[in-house]
Scaffold this motif. Structure first.
Motif, PDB file in Angstrom:
ATOM      1  N   LEU A   1       0.862  -1.176   0.000  1.00 34.93           N
ATOM      2  CA  LEU A   1       0.000   0.000   0.000  1.00 34.93           C
ATOM      3  C   LEU A   1       0.898   1.224   0.000  1.00 34.93           C
ATOM      4  O   LEU A   1       1.787   1.360   0.846  1.00 34.93           O
ATOM      5  CB  LEU A   1      -0.896   0.016   1.240  1.00 34.93           C
TER       6      LEU A   1
ATOM      7  N   LEU B   1       0.834   4.977   0.627  1.00 25.60           N
ATOM      8  CA  LEU B   1      -0.073   5.847   1.361  1.00 25.60           C
ATOM      9  C   LEU B   1       0.478   7.272   1.422  1.00 25.60           C
ATOM     10  O   LEU B   1       1.426   7.553   2.174  1.00 25.60           O
ATOM     11  CB  LEU B   1      -0.252   5.303   2.787  1.00 25.60           C
TER      12      LEU B   1
ATOM     13  N   GLU C   1      -5.253   4.737  -9.088  1.00 28.40           N
ATOM     14  CA  GLU C   1      -5.637   3.606  -8.256  1.00 28.40           C
ATOM     15  C   GLU C   1      -4.607   3.299  -7.176  1.00 28.40           C
ATOM     16  O   GLU C   1      -4.947   2.941  -6.052  1.00 28.40           O
ATOM     17  CB  GLU C   1      -5.862   2.363  -9.132  1.00 28.40           C
ATOM     18  N   ASP C   2      -3.312   3.450  -7.512  1.00 36.58           N
ATOM     19  CA  ASP C   2      -2.263   3.123  -6.540  1.00 36.58           C
ATOM     20  C   ASP C   2      -1.892   4.299  -5.639  1.00 36.58           C
ATOM     21  O   ASP C   2      -0.968   4.200  -4.831  1.00 36.58           O
ATOM     22  CB  ASP C   2      -1.017   2.588  -7.247  1.00 36.58           C
ATOM     23  N   LEU C   3      -2.604   5.422  -5.756  1.00 34.75           N
ATOM     24  CA  LEU C   3      -2.415   6.621  -4.943  1.00 34.75           C
ATOM     25  C   LEU C   3      -1.058   7.301  -5.146  1.00 34.75           C
ATOM     26  O   LEU C   3      -0.652   8.132  -4.321  1.00 34.75           O
ATOM     27  CB  LEU C   3      -2.619   6.314  -3.449  1.00 34.75           C
TER      28      LEU C   3
ATOM     29  N   LYS D   1       0.549  -5.212   2.735  1.00 35.75           N
ATOM     30  CA  LYS D   1      -0.883  -5.478   2.879  1.00 35.75           C
ATOM     31  C   LYS D   1      -1.131  -6.510   3.976  1.00 35.75           C
ATOM     32  O   LYS D   1      -2.183  -6.501   4.621  1.00 35.75           O
ATOM     33  CB  LYS D   1      -1.473  -5.972   1.544  1.00 35.75           C
TER      34      LYS D   1
ATOM     35  N   ARG E   1      -9.831   8.444   0.527  1.00 35.73           N
ATOM     36  CA  ARG E   1      -9.200   7.279  -0.107  1.00 35.73           C
ATOM     37  C   ARG E   1      -8.215   6.602   0.834  1.00 35.73           C
ATOM     38  O   ARG E   1      -8.121   5.364   0.878  1.00 35.73           O
ATOM     39  CB  ARG E   1      -8.485   7.707  -1.393  1.00 35.73           C
TER      40      ARG E   1
ATOM     41  N   SER F   1      -9.867   4.394   3.419  1.00 38.35           N
ATOM     42  CA  SER F   1     -10.290   3.142   2.787  1.00 38.35           C
ATOM     43  C   SER F   1      -9.102   2.202   2.568  1.00 38.35           C
ATOM     44  O   SER F   1      -9.188   0.994   2.832  1.00 38.35           O
ATOM     45  CB  SER F   1     -10.980   3.448   1.458  1.00 38.35           C
ATOM     46  N   GLU F   2      -7.984   2.753   2.097  1.00 40.26           N
ATOM     47  CA  GLU F   2      -6.794   1.936   1.841  1.00 40.26           C
ATOM     48  C   GLU F   2      -6.261   1.313   3.121  1.00 40.26           C
ATOM     49  O   GLU F   2      -5.818   0.152   3.126  1.00 40.26           O
ATOM     50  CB  GLU F   2      -5.696   2.798   1.197  1.00 40.26           C
TER      51      GLU F   2
ATOM     52  N   LYS G   1      -7.215  -2.088   4.334  1.00 41.87           N
ATOM     53  CA  LYS G   1      -6.690  -3.266   3.622  1.00 41.87           C
ATOM     54  C   LYS G   1      -5.506  -3.905   4.335  1.00 41.87           C
ATOM     55  O   LYS G   1      -5.057  -4.985   3.939  1.00 41.87           O
ATOM     56  CB  LYS G   1      -6.281  -2.869   2.203  1.00 41.87           C
TER      57      LYS G   1
END
Length: 350
Positions: free
Chosen positions: A103, A105, A271-273, A298, A340, A343-344, A347
């Motif tokens: 992830l 971030l 999508e991958d920020l 993750k 976002r 939400s990430e 995961k």
């Protein structure tokens, strides 16, 4: 030792905790992270704020540079990494399969300023897009070059050589800076020969480790100019240039963060920020800004560690912590990015 070096040169260690029942087994949780120097001051403060309310989890963050942080994260030496460049496809492909993926971030963002040391000059120096690109290409080598003089009629610029100060380490700040410079050079039909990367070959430059090292070297070198994160320039009380943006307005990075926040507005969120803002268009936007990313697995083998990391990072997104970031010279995150991120973070599993 100066406050600047004390604050950031040493490995930053803060004790923080998690109130999720992380200590329900009667054991402390230790989270190790390393990477970018760019966000180190705000990470330290965030982790300390968390600790003061929930003293059960220890977070140690070492600001060793983005490239080194990615390497340590990949090798499993730390639980999380930090990078101002995000991660490339090649770097992501090299991660262990046990991570379950990564992830990326974008926990905070900031301005990269051009700080300078021109003795006898107290007024702000304005640099056009052509001027600051040509300085780093070494096509402009003196402070009284006519390209600089024409935009500074009220400044008595000296006949003094310009010394360019860059990063010696593999740096996400360098990646963000060269991304911007390449975009501007392309618009000006100039050949940006250094390329875009965390480490590039500079022509006729001196170098230092970390944002703090570059700041210190600028302080020590009359005629110097270099790129650093705004908070470090503020801490070192360095002069910063007003830069011409894409709308041909000269803009300073301001303590309230307004010019930087304008640069972030409307940026596409992939999508991958890995959000890139190489050359913002808003007329009042400061031109060189970047997000900086926490790199998280993750999946973690220890659920307590996974829950603790998630709790700490969620806390960093609260309004109070975002205000703290602004006080240290960083930018308030756009609301859609915060949504976002929340939400990430869900995961992360253990």
């Amino acid at each position: 030792m100066s406050a600047l070096h004390y604050f950031t040169r040493l490995a930053i260690t803060a004790t923080v905790s998690c109130a999720l029942g992380c200590a329900s087994h009667g054991e402390d949780v230790s989270l190790e992270g390393s990477g970018a120097t760019f966000p180190a001051p705000v990470y330290k403060r965030w982790f300390l704020d968390y600790y003061q309310k929930n003293p059960a989890v220890r977070v140690n963050y070492s600001p060793i540079g983005s490239g080194a942080g990615i390497r340590q994260f990949t090798s499993g030496l730390v639980m999380f990494g930090a990078s101002d460049a995000g991660m490339s496809k090649k770097e992501i492909a090299a991660l262990p399969k046990s991570y379950g993926g990564v992830l990326l971030l974008p926990m905070t963002a900031g301005c990269i300023v051009l700080s300078y040391n021109v003795p006898g000059i107290s007024k702000t120096i304005r640099l056009s897009r052509a001027a600051y690109v040509k300085i780093f290409l070494r096509q402009i080598t003196n402070w009284n070059d006519r390209e600089i003089v024409k935009d500074n009629p009220d400044v008595a610029l000296p006949d003094q050589n310009i010394t360019v100060v860059t990063r010696a380490d593999s740096s996400g700040t360098t990646f963000a800076f060269t991304s911007h410079m390449a975009a501007v050079a392309k618009a000006l039909n100039l050949d940006w020969t250094p390329g875009v990367d965390k480490s590039v070959h500079w022509k006729e430059a001196i170098a230092a480790q970390g944002n703090d090292g570059v700041s210190a070297l600028i302080q020590l070198t009359p005629g110097a100019i270099g790129y650093v994160e705004f908070g470090y320039a503020k801490l070192a009380r360095l002069h910063t240039a007003a830069l011409e943006n894409q709308a041909h307005q000269f803009v300073l990075a301001d303590e309230a963060g307004k010019s930087g926040e304008r640069a972030l507005e409307g940026a596409t969120i992939p999508e991958d920020l890995q959000i890139r803002v190489s050359d913002p268009k808003a007329p009042d936007a400061y031109p060189i800004v970047t997000y900086t990313w926490i790199l998280s697995r993750k999946h973690y083998d220890d659920k307590r560690e996974a829950d603790a990391l998630k709790a700490v990072l969620l806390r960093c997104l609260d309004d109070s912590e975002q205000q703290t970031a602004q006080q240290l010279g960083y930018l308030k995150m756009p609301p859609d990015v915060v949504v976002r991120l929340r939400s990430e973070l869900e995961k992360i599993t253990g």
